[in-house]
Enzyme design. Structure first.
Site, short mmCIF file in Angstrom:
data_model
loop_
_atom_site.label_atom_id
_atom_site.label_comp_id
_atom_site.label_asym_id
_atom_site.label_seq_id
_atom_site.Cartn_x
_atom_site.Cartn_y
_atom_site.Cartn_z
N PHE A 21 0.86 -1.19 0.00
CA PHE A 21 0.00 0.00 0.00
C PHE A 21 0.89 1.24 0.00
O PHE A 21 1.85 1.31 0.75
CB PHE A 21 -0.92 -0.02 1.24
CG PHE A 21 -2.05 0.95 1.15
CD1 PHE A 21 -3.18 0.65 0.40
CD2 PHE A 21 -1.99 2.17 1.80
CE1 PHE A 21 -4.23 1.55 0.32
CE2 PHE A 21 -3.03 3.07 1.73
CZ PHE A 21 -4.15 2.77 0.98
N ALA B 288 0.72 -1.60 5.88
CA ALA B 288 1.50 -1.35 7.09
C ALA B 288 1.02 -2.20 8.26
O ALA B 288 1.83 -2.63 9.09
CB ALA B 288 1.44 0.13 7.46
N GLU C 142 0.18 -5.18 8.37
CA GLU C 142 0.74 -6.54 8.31
C GLU C 142 2.23 -6.59 8.63
O GLU C 142 2.80 -7.68 8.80
CB GLU C 142 0.49 -7.15 6.92
CG GLU C 142 -0.97 -7.47 6.64
CD GLU C 142 -1.84 -6.25 6.34
OE1 GLU C 142 -3.05 -6.33 6.62
OE2 GLU C 142 -1.32 -5.23 5.83
N THR D 142 4.34 3.38 4.43
CA THR D 142 3.90 4.76 4.48
C THR D 142 2.45 4.81 4.93
O THR D 142 1.59 4.15 4.33
CB THR D 142 4.03 5.43 3.10
OG1 THR D 142 5.38 5.31 2.65
CG2 THR D 142 3.64 6.90 3.16
N ILE D 143 2.20 5.56 5.99
CA ILE D 143 0.85 5.75 6.50
C ILE D 143 0.55 7.24 6.39
O ILE D 143 1.22 8.06 7.03
CB ILE D 143 0.72 5.28 7.96
CG1 ILE D 143 1.16 3.81 8.09
CG2 ILE D 143 -0.71 5.46 8.46
CD1 ILE D 143 1.29 3.33 9.52
N HIS E 142 -8.66 5.82 11.50
CA HIS E 142 -7.97 4.61 11.07
C HIS E 142 -6.45 4.82 11.06
O HIS E 142 -5.68 3.95 11.45
CB HIS E 142 -8.49 4.23 9.68
CG HIS E 142 -7.90 2.99 9.11
ND1 HIS E 142 -8.21 1.74 9.59
CD2 HIS E 142 -7.03 2.80 8.11
CE1 HIS E 142 -7.55 0.84 8.90
NE2 HIS E 142 -6.82 1.45 8.00
N LEU F 24 13.45 0.92 11.45
CA LEU F 24 12.10 1.41 11.23
C LEU F 24 12.07 2.47 10.14
O LEU F 24 12.47 3.61 10.35
CB LEU F 24 11.54 1.97 12.54
CG LEU F 24 10.07 2.37 12.54
CD1 LEU F 24 9.18 1.17 12.23
CD2 LEU F 24 9.70 2.96 13.90
N ARG G 171 10.44 12.69 2.42
CA ARG G 171 11.19 11.70 3.22
C ARG G 171 11.70 10.50 2.41
O ARG G 171 12.20 9.56 2.98
CB ARG G 171 10.31 11.23 4.37
CG ARG G 171 10.05 12.32 5.40
CD ARG G 171 8.96 11.92 6.37
NE ARG G 171 8.79 12.89 7.45
CZ ARG G 171 8.10 14.02 7.35
NH1 ARG G 171 7.51 14.33 6.22
NH2 ARG G 171 7.98 14.83 8.39
#
Length: 159
Positions: free
Chosen positions: A23, A58, A60, A82-83, A90, A115, A129
């Site tokens: 995702f 993310a 998972e 990436t979130i 959510h 991370l 980023r």
């Protein structure tokens, strides 16, 4: 006085696994490029010692990282994802679950986890980023993982 610091060059048998969320793949591909470049160029990790695992998203990342950590096949795990904040809560649930889960896995199993999980308010922050303007969080995650491998080896060898 003893000072323990890790360097970022690892042995030629060091095995690294990179777990990447599919995702937001366009962003995560750039994180992966930075990670692989740093592992090879800085850490001198060979291609045959790098494994890439793709997961749906993310959320998972912790489950697969746990399975990989208890396999005892890898010296470190690097997670990339990436979130991006949406209009629902959510977003907070996902990033808090990921961070908590990954932290617990690393501590419980004594496996370094680099991370490379971007948590941003919008796509623009994510793009900042991934290295287009000079810094790549995937590369930073790889550097942290390489250093932690050496720190943990030093601690183990000193006991």
């Amino acid at each position: 006085m003893d000072v323990i610091e890790g360097n970022t060059v690892v042995s030629n048998i060091t095995k690294i696994v990179v777990v990447v969320a599919r995702f937001n793949k366009a962003i995560n591909n750039h994180l992966l490029e930075g990670t692989i470049d740093t592992l090879k160029r800085v850490g001198q990790v060979q291609d045959e010692n790098i494994t890439i695992v793709w997961v749906p998203g993310a959320y998972e990342l912790p489950l697969v990282s746990q399975a990989l950590s208890i396999s005892n096949k890898y010296d470190a795990i690097i997670v990339l994802g990436t979130i991006i904040r949406g209009i629902t809560e959510h977003f907070e649930f996902i990033y808090k679950s990921c961070n908590f889960g990954l932290s617990n896995i690393s501590i419980s199993n004594l496996v370094p986890i680099g991370l490379g999980l971007l948590v941003t308010n919008d796509i623009g922050q994510a793009v900042e980023r991934i290295g287009i303007k000079g810094n790549n969080k995937g590369s930073e995650a790889a550097l942290a993982a390489l250093e932690m491998i050496n720190i943990l080896k030093t601690i183990k060898n000193n006991n």
